[in-house]
Write a protein that holds these residues in place. Structure first.
Motif, PDB file in Angstrom:
ATOM      1  N   ILE A   2      -9.989  -5.812   2.508  1.00 25.15           N
ATOM      2  CA  ILE A   2      -9.391  -5.998   3.831  1.00 25.15           C
ATOM      3  C   ILE A   2      -8.090  -5.205   3.957  1.00 25.15           C
ATOM      4  O   ILE A   2      -7.893  -4.493   4.947  1.00 25.15           O
ATOM      5  N   PRO A   3      -7.153  -5.276   2.989  1.00 27.17           N
ATOM      6  CA  PRO A   3      -5.910  -4.504   3.146  1.00 27.17           C
ATOM      7  C   PRO A   3      -6.146  -3.002   3.289  1.00 27.17           C
ATOM      8  O   PRO A   3      -5.513  -2.345   4.127  1.00 27.17           O
ATOM      9  N   VAL A   4      -7.051  -2.425   2.497  1.00 28.25           N
ATOM     10  CA  VAL A   4      -7.320  -0.991   2.595  1.00 28.25           C
ATOM     11  C   VAL A   4      -7.922  -0.667   3.957  1.00 28.25           C
ATOM     12  O   VAL A   4      -7.599   0.353   4.581  1.00 28.25           O
TER      13      VAL A   4
ATOM     14  N   LEU B  25       0.847  -1.188   0.000  1.00 26.72           N
ATOM     15  CA  LEU B  25       0.000   0.000   0.000  1.00 26.72           C
ATOM     16  C   LEU B  25       0.890   1.248   0.000  1.00 26.72           C
ATOM     17  O   LEU B  25       2.105   1.137   0.180  1.00 26.72           O
ATOM     18  N   PRO B  26       0.317   2.425  -0.244  1.00 28.35           N
ATOM     19  CA  PRO B  26       1.160   3.624  -0.381  1.00 28.35           C
ATOM     20  C   PRO B  26       2.174   3.829   0.735  1.00 28.35           C
ATOM     21  O   PRO B  26       3.284   4.266   0.483  1.00 28.35           O
ATOM     22  N   ASP B  27       1.819   3.520   1.979  1.00 25.18           N
ATOM     23  CA  ASP B  27       2.745   3.766   3.080  1.00 25.18           C
ATOM     24  C   ASP B  27       2.879   2.569   4.015  1.00 25.18           C
ATOM     25  O   ASP B  27       3.413   2.681   5.106  1.00 25.18           O
ATOM     26  N   GLN B  28       2.372   1.413   3.597  1.00 23.59           N
ATOM     27  CA  GLN B  28       2.441   0.215   4.442  1.00 23.59           C
ATOM     28  C   GLN B  28       2.672  -1.027   3.578  1.00 23.59           C
ATOM     29  O   GLN B  28       2.332  -1.041   2.388  1.00 23.59           O
ATOM     30  N   GLN B  29       3.209  -2.050   4.218  1.00 22.52           N
ATOM     31  CA  GLN B  29       3.344  -3.360   3.587  1.00 22.52           C
ATOM     32  C   GLN B  29       2.714  -4.399   4.514  1.00 22.52           C
ATOM     33  O   GLN B  29       3.026  -4.439   5.702  1.00 22.52           O
ATOM     34  N   HIS B  30       1.808  -5.213   3.949  1.00 25.43           N
ATOM     35  CA  HIS B  30       1.074  -6.188   4.754  1.00 25.43           C
ATOM     36  C   HIS B  30       1.388  -7.605   4.302  1.00 25.43           C
ATOM     37  O   HIS B  30       1.632  -7.849   3.113  1.00 25.43           O
ATOM     38  N   CYS B  31       1.345  -8.533   5.248  1.00 26.77           N
ATOM     39  CA  CYS B  31       1.382  -9.963   4.953  1.00 26.77           C
ATOM     40  C   CYS B  31       0.114 -10.590   5.517  1.00 26.77           C
ATOM     41  O   CYS B  31      -0.209 -10.396   6.696  1.00 26.77           O
TER      42      CYS B  31
END
Length: 599
Positions: A507-509, A370-376
């Motif tokens: 969910i990620p957003v 995402l623009p300012d985050q990374q998710h797993c």
């Protein structure tokens, strides 16, 4: 012996020279491709003793020659049309003038009208007992020399009549399909008359979705679900200007309406069943006439809603569709698989359309940048949901029914499952990130029921475990609740989470928005200790309209097993066990679907 060998070599060379001379002579007297095609065809017709394999080989060669020819004259156009007819096992013949080409079967024919230069004038389709009518789609394909799409339409017309029985019985089945199409068209117009819905609203909420009429070999299409990412432009977030005529058939979830033969006999209408032209309520519900022997007949066939692509359904949703129609979705028991596994496979296939690169190895782990985050995200689809078993499901390609009134019920179930699949599928990405990347946020998605799931993650302020429970009530409503430890600061409200989910169906957003909301609290360092102390003391916050504090001990707000509030260990419940309690409001928050640009 040397002289004898030299003689043999000389004879071979002589034969080679003679053969080359013959080939050169043949080349110098070469014929146009068009004439060559005719010679090959005549030779095939004369050699009646040719075996099937040889005939198919020559036929394949002829079709290859036809495709290589540029269609720029009347003979080349008619030859190409006759070739396409043969490929689809249809007859063809020309009018005496050579400007009309008829592609025929027992049940329908297609009339292609040309001028003397081979330019298209009109394309008409006639089913048995009907007058020929112009088909705009076929006209467009032939004008653009898009013969592949024209051939697909012919295949669709052939498939329409792959029905049991003689021509008389097939005609009855076609009349039944026509009657259904008229009723469904009327139902869409009634919904719009009652609600004044636009194109997207008709897709999402219409009794039969957005109906596109049958054209050529394309069946009636009902588009019934789109996600925010289908209707908003990627990057800018502006809504696409969708109109009835500009919506692609492949957009979102859609079903085609058709009739197919079955082993059982069903009473199907052979006349429209809707009475009157006005709905009976403000939702556009029509009034149907009673099923009688005069407007219905028994046929070894059934109507079907055919999915535009196979779609994962949970076992309970499949049972709901069976209950709505009293007809089993599957004639024999389907092979079941974990539902989340099916959703992942379906989403990956969708992402891989048009790409040549192989899918990455995921093992139910996916990464979202995402623009300012990374998710797993770990999709724990094997978690036991009921009777120690994981959530089971099956891919559904078509759904049987026998009355137009059953279509709205089926579409609501399809939309409900599509909304659930959209949320779970939003975690499935083809992105690859290193596991030890700095700042990588970890999330676990775990099914709770066939329509709800939890997303667990580390509390961004207190570093404990929290989770959000999302329940997809139907395609229009999603209920969201945040569960946390009693001593944890509340990072956002249920209303906030619900609003984000409803806007983006991702969910990620949503997790990104929660994290960003928590950062606003974390930045207010002096207030953190005060907030935590107020939560421990079960006191309401003063002069703070932004945050709802925890309600303390209380009943289980969503009926999850083992979640009783307080600190009494009872087992079960959302991840985090007995230390979780609901946020301030005692009832789940939900709102009607209102898409906005992805956040």
């Amino acid at each position: 012996s040397i002289n004898f060998g030299e003689t043999l070599t000389f004879e071979k060379q002589s034969r080679m020279v003679a053969l080359l001379e013959r080939l050169h002579a043949k080349h110098n007297a070469s014929r146009p491709w068009q004439e060559t095609c005719k010679v090959v065809r005549q030779a095939m017709e004369k050699r009646s003793t040719m075996n099937t394999a040889g005939h198919q080989l020559l036929l394949s060669c002829l079709e290859t020659l036809q495709k290589a020819l540029k269609v720029s004259s009347l003979p080349s156009m008619t030859d190409r049309l006759e070739s396409i007819a043969r490929q689809n096992m249809l007859g063809s013949h020309l009018s005496p003038s050579g400007t009309e080409c008829y592609i025929t079967s027992d049940m329908f024919y297609v009339e292609v009208q040309l001028d003397t230069s081979g330019e298209l004038v009109d394309v008409k389709v006639a089913h048995q007992g009907e007058n020929p009518t112009s088909c705009p789609e076929l006209i467009q394909h032939l004008r653009e020399k898009n013969f592949e799409e024209f051939s697909k339409h012919l295949k669709g017309l052939v498939d329409l009549y792959k029905l049991p029985g003689d021509n008389k019985l097939k005609t009855k089945m076609y009349i039944a399909l026509q009657s259904l199409e008229l009723d469904l068209t009327k139902m869409m117009h009634m919904f719009r008359f009652a609600t004044n819905a636009n194109t997207v609203e008709t897709i999402l909420h219409g009794s039969v979705g957005l109906l596109t009429a049958r054209s050529g070999g394309h069946l009636v299409s009902l588009q019934c679900y789109v996600s925010p990412y289908d209707i908003f432009e990627e990057g800018t977030g502006t809504q696409l200007n969708l109109t009835d005529n500009s919506v692609p058939r492949s957009l979102g979830v859609s079903v085609s309406v058709t009739i197919e033969g079955t082993s059982a006999v069903y009473k199907l209408p052979i006349a429209p069943l809707i009475t009157g032209s006005h709905p009976v309520d403000n939702k556009g519900t029509p009034s149907f006439s009673t099923v009688t022997n005069s407007n219905c007949v028994d046929l070894p066939a059934c109507f079907f809603l055919k999915m535009n692509r196979p779609m994962p359904f949970s076992l309970s949703f499949i049972q709901r569709m069976t209950n709505a129609t009293s007809i089993p979705v599957f004639e024999t028991s389907p092979s079941l698989s974990p539902l989340y596994q099916l959703i992942v496979q379906s989403q990956l296939q969708l992402l891989e359309e048009g790409t040549a690169t192989p899918p990455p190895s995921h093992n139910m782990h996916f990464y979202s940048v995402l623009p300012d985050q990374q998710h797993c995200y770990f999709l724990n689809g094997d978690a036991p949901v009921q009777d120690g078993r994981s959530l089971q499901g099956a891919l559904v390609s078509k759904i049987p029914f026998r009355h137009p009134a059953q279509v709205p019920l089926l579409l609501d179930i399809i939309r409900h499952q599509a909304a659930y699949n959209t949320l779970i599928g939003s975690c499935v990405k083809r992105t690859s990130i290193k596991e030890d990347s700095a700042g990588l946020l970890q999330f676990e998605v775990c099914p709770l029921t066939d329509s709800s799931f939890s997303v667990s993650f580390q509390h961004p302020v207190n570093e404990s475990l929290v989770c959000v429970v999302m329940e997809v009530i139907d395609s229009r409503q999603v209920s969201c609740k945040l569960y946390k430890g009693m001593s944890d600061a509340l990072i956002c409200t249920d209303e906030f989470i619900t609003k984000v989910v409803q806007r983006c169906m991702s969910i990620p957003v949503t997790m990104r928005a929660i994290r960003r909301k928590a950062e606003t609290i974390q930045a207010d360092t002096p207030a953190l200790s005060l907030i935590a102390q107020m939560v421990k003391n079960n006191l309401p916050p003063s002069a703070s309209p932004t945050y709802n504090m925890a309600a303390g001990d209380g009943p289980n707000p969503v009926g999850l097993p083992g979640l009783t509030g307080g600190n009494t260990p009872t087992g079960g419940g959302p991840p985090g066990g007995p230390n979780f309690t609901a946020s301030a409001t005692a009832t789940p928050r939900h709102c009607t679907t209102t898409y906005g640009p992805p956040l």
